[in-house]
Design a protein around this motif. Structure first.
Motif, PDB file in Angstrom:
ATOM      1  N   ALA A   1       0.831  -1.208   0.000  1.00 21.85           N
ATOM      2  CA  ALA A   1       0.000   0.000   0.000  1.00 21.85           C
ATOM      3  C   ALA A   1       0.865   1.258   0.000  1.00 21.85           C
ATOM      4  O   ALA A   1       0.558   2.236  -0.685  1.00 21.85           O
ATOM      5  N   ARG A   2       1.955   1.233   0.768  1.00 24.94           N
ATOM      6  CA  ARG A   2       2.849   2.390   0.808  1.00 24.94           C
ATOM      7  C   ARG A   2       3.525   2.598  -0.551  1.00 24.94           C
ATOM      8  O   ARG A   2       3.627   3.736  -1.036  1.00 24.94           O
ATOM      9  N   MET A   3       3.952   1.515  -1.180  1.00 23.49           N
ATOM     10  CA  MET A   3       4.590   1.639  -2.489  1.00 23.49           C
ATOM     11  C   MET A   3       3.609   2.192  -3.522  1.00 23.49           C
ATOM     12  O   MET A   3       3.988   3.009  -4.365  1.00 23.49           O
ATOM     13  N   GLN A   4       2.348   1.778  -3.446  1.00 22.43           N
ATOM     14  CA  GLN A   4       1.354   2.307  -4.381  1.00 22.43           C
ATOM     15  C   GLN A   4       1.152   3.799  -4.173  1.00 22.43           C
ATOM     16  O   GLN A   4       1.049   4.560  -5.143  1.00 22.43           O
ATOM     17  N   SER A   5       1.126   4.240  -2.916  1.00 24.51           N
ATOM     18  CA  SER A   5       0.949   5.674  -2.649  1.00 24.51           C
ATOM     19  C   SER A   5       2.147   6.472  -3.153  1.00 24.51           C
ATOM     20  O   SER A   5       1.993   7.606  -3.611  1.00 24.51           O
ATOM     21  N   ILE A   6       3.337   5.868  -3.106  1.00 26.24           N
ATOM     22  CA  ILE A   6       4.536   6.550  -3.600  1.00 26.24           C
ATOM     23  C   ILE A   6       4.497   6.648  -5.117  1.00 26.24           C
ATOM     24  O   ILE A   6       4.862   7.682  -5.708  1.00 26.24           O
ATOM     25  N   GLU A   7       4.040   5.591  -5.764  1.00 24.23           N
ATOM     26  CA  GLU A   7       3.929   5.614  -7.232  1.00 24.23           C
ATOM     27  C   GLU A   7       2.957   6.689  -7.695  1.00 24.23           C
ATOM     28  O   GLU A   7       3.107   7.241  -8.792  1.00 24.23           O
ATOM     29  N   GLU A   8       1.976   6.993  -6.868  1.00 25.86           N
ATOM     30  CA  GLU A   8       0.982   8.010  -7.221  1.00 25.86           C
ATOM     31  C   GLU A   8       1.444   9.420  -6.857  1.00 25.86           C
ATOM     32  O   GLU A   8       0.737  10.382  -7.141  1.00 25.86           O
ATOM     33  N   ALA A   9       2.625   9.528  -6.251  1.00 27.37           N
ATOM     34  CA  ALA A   9       3.157  10.840  -5.860  1.00 27.37           C
ATOM     35  C   ALA A   9       4.616  10.912  -6.295  1.00 27.37           C
ATOM     36  O   ALA A   9       5.526  10.651  -5.492  1.00 27.37           O
ATOM     37  N   PRO A  10       4.863  11.214  -7.557  1.00 26.31           N
ATOM     38  CA  PRO A  10       6.231  11.233  -8.099  1.00 26.31           C
ATOM     39  C   PRO A  10       7.167  12.104  -7.238  1.00 26.31           C
ATOM     40  O   PRO A  10       6.803  13.185  -6.789  1.00 26.31           O
ATOM     41  N   GLY A  11       8.365  11.574  -7.010  1.00 29.15           N
ATOM     42  CA  GLY A  11       9.350  12.310  -6.216  1.00 29.15           C
ATOM     43  C   GLY A  11       9.377  11.921  -4.759  1.00 29.15           C
ATOM     44  O   GLY A  11      10.313  12.257  -4.043  1.00 29.15           O
ATOM     45  N   LYS A  12       8.343  11.193  -4.304  1.00 27.32           N
ATOM     46  CA  LYS A  12       8.315  10.764  -2.916  1.00 27.32           C
ATOM     47  C   LYS A  12       9.223   9.556  -2.738  1.00 27.32           C
ATOM     48  O   LYS A  12       9.439   8.777  -3.665  1.00 27.32           O
ATOM     49  N   VAL A  13       9.741   9.384  -1.517  1.00 30.05           N
ATOM     50  CA  VAL A  13      10.743   8.360  -1.235  1.00 30.05           C
ATOM     51  C   VAL A  13      10.180   7.318  -0.271  1.00 30.05           C
ATOM     52  O   VAL A  13       9.538   7.663   0.720  1.00 30.05           O
ATOM     53  N   PHE A  14      10.425   6.041  -0.572  1.00 31.69           N
ATOM     54  CA  PHE A  14      10.092   4.976   0.369  1.00 31.69           C
ATOM     55  C   PHE A  14      11.214   4.878   1.396  1.00 31.69           C
ATOM     56  O   PHE A  14      12.357   4.577   1.059  1.00 31.69           O
TER      57      PHE A  14
END
Length: 461
Positions: free
Chosen positions: A354-367
């Motif tokens: 779920a966290r990875m999906q949210s990052i994919e939807e917000a370019p530039g965000k870091v896991f």
């Protein structure tokens, strides 16, 4: 730093609430003395509280655990609200506690000593979980009292030194200068990066996060706030050494009161936070804070080094929360299954996805990783989900937290744990201001905490 006063206030409120519970009328749920059958057939309804589902990591795991109980026909109700010690005390006295609640692990032994929460060793057995293999030993140590486990852990928020490399380069400070196994070097680095307008700080060179994180520094210096039996050790010589050094750090930056007040002005969670605006050179921060900074990654130049003990080893204090099953819970078997499912590797995998999906939807965000309290889950997340972000500094920072997990240290477990923390918090201001010597401040705190410890242990016998 805005969280520091909240933590201290919560601890104080909890002590008051526990005192009220201990002095309340008889016949409370703590007196039931019934053997819990965690292997009983699961049915009925489950109520949970003391936490909120604020992000995808929490929501995905709650959905996973709830689905596991719905297969048994259990209706799950989550009353979303942060843990409130006074509400918990009132509900305990009236027998209206939920079946499951979430609290800071430092609270667990105090409630266990008062008979307000159930041991969960047999819960793990009933659910086929080897707790010693699944959870970190240091995390379990925080919720073990009198030889039994009383909490089902979630999360481990280790600490590391976040470095503002832009400020460091300007001041001629290197990462080696922020090695906490060399306190004198850190002091010199703090002085080099500090800036002020007259007596008013405009930049802290090093932020130790006092008063809330004094106990972390005690561990880093080889001390502790309690021993293996839960007895207070606030006046330990290593603690005195740590607090003496911390006073030097603050004295080099305009004094504790000025530095603390300056920190309260920071936009800690916002776009103008202290790293974006160069209001800090470096400091001690928990693993969740890089998640905040990740939203502003393009405006930052940060990196990290592990918090190190005086032998130079990376270390991590086992701070975090745990689910507990109140003594008066009506559906303890269901509470057990939900909490174990919620902290299983499968639930953490759902959270990482779920966290990875949210990052994919917000370019530039870091896991930045998810630090779970489970050694098997952390290994799985690190191997399967953690990849280079393209930002070298962020990657170094994330690795600093993982290095600390290799040497985990329990904060300890005590029936007087809340009072120990509260007395420590109360000792910081007079020690830092010079109203008391370090020895006097910690000695007074030790005496007050020992009084509560002796009363608690006597009552438990």
């Amino acid at each position: 730093m805005k969280t520091s006063r909240t933590a201290a206030s919560l601890a104080a409120a909890t002590v008051i609430a526990l005192t009220a519970t201990a002095c309340g009328g008889g016949g409370g749920p703590a007196d039931s003395g019934e053997e819990v059958d965690y292997g009983a057939e699961i049915s009925g309804a489950l109520s949970a509280g003391g936490f909120t589902l604020g992000d995808e990591v929490a929501t995905s795991r709650a959905d996973f655990a709830t689905a596991a109980l719905e297969e048994d026909g259990v209706e799950v109700t989550i009353n979303e609200s942060d843990f409130d010690p006074q509400r918990f005390a009132a509900q305990a006295a009236s027998g209206t506690l939920p079946d499951l609640t979430l609290m800071d692990r430092q609270f667990v032994a105090t409630y266990a000593a008062k008979g307000l929460v159930e041991p969960v060793d047999e819960c793990f057995t009933a659910q086929g979980v080897n707790a010693e293999e699944h959870y970190y030993p240091a995390v379990l140590g925080d919720v073990t009292y009198d030889g039994q486990i009383y909490g089902i852990p979630q999360f481990w928020q280790p600490w590391a030194i976040i470095m503002n490399t832009r400020v460091m380069e300007e001041a001629g400070v290197t990462p080696e200068d922020l090695d906490t196994s060399n306190p004198e070097a850190v002091l010199e680095a703090a002085e080099a990066m500090y800036e002020s307008d007259g007596e008013n700080p405009t930049r802290l060179g090093f932020d130790p996060q006092l008063p809330a994180q004094a106990h972390i520094w005690f561990l880093a210096f080889g001390g502790a706030i309690m021993d293996g039996e839960g007895k207070p050790t606030l006046d330990n010589p290593a603690n005195i050494e740590a607090l003496t050094w911390l006073k030097e750090i603050y004295d080099a930056q305009g004094g504790y009161e000025a530095a603390y007040s300056f920190g309260q002005t920071w936009d800690f969670f916002g776009a103008d936070n202290q790293f974006v605006t160069d209001q800090v050179g470096a400091g001690l921060y928990a693993q969740w804070y890089p998640n905040v900074l990740a939203d502003f990654a393009n405006e930052l130049e940060i990196s990290g080094v592990p918090l190190r003990n005086q032998d130079g080893e990376p270390m991590a204090a086992a701070s975090g929360q745990s689910y507990v099953i109140p003594t008066g819970a009506k559906n303890k078997a269901a509470a057990c299954k939900w909490a174990v499912a919620n902290t299983s590797d499968e639930a953490w995998r759902a959270a990482a996805e779920a966290r990875m999906q949210s990052i994919e939807e917000a370019p530039g965000k870091v896991f930045t990783g998810i630090f779970t309290g489970s050694q098997t889950a952390d290994q799985m997340i690190q191997e399967e989900f953690l990849e280079p972000s393209g930002l070298e500094g962020f990657d170094e920072l994330i690795d600093s937290y993982y290095q600390g997990l290799e040497n985990g240290v329990s904060l300890g477990s005590s029936p007087a744990g809340l009072e120990i923390q509260t007395e420590l918090q109360n000792a910081i201001a007079p020690a830092m201001s010079g109203d008391k010597t370090i020895e006097q401040a910690l000695g007074d705190a030790q005496a007050a905490a020992m009084l509560v410890y002796e009363q608690a242990t006597a009552a438990a016998q």
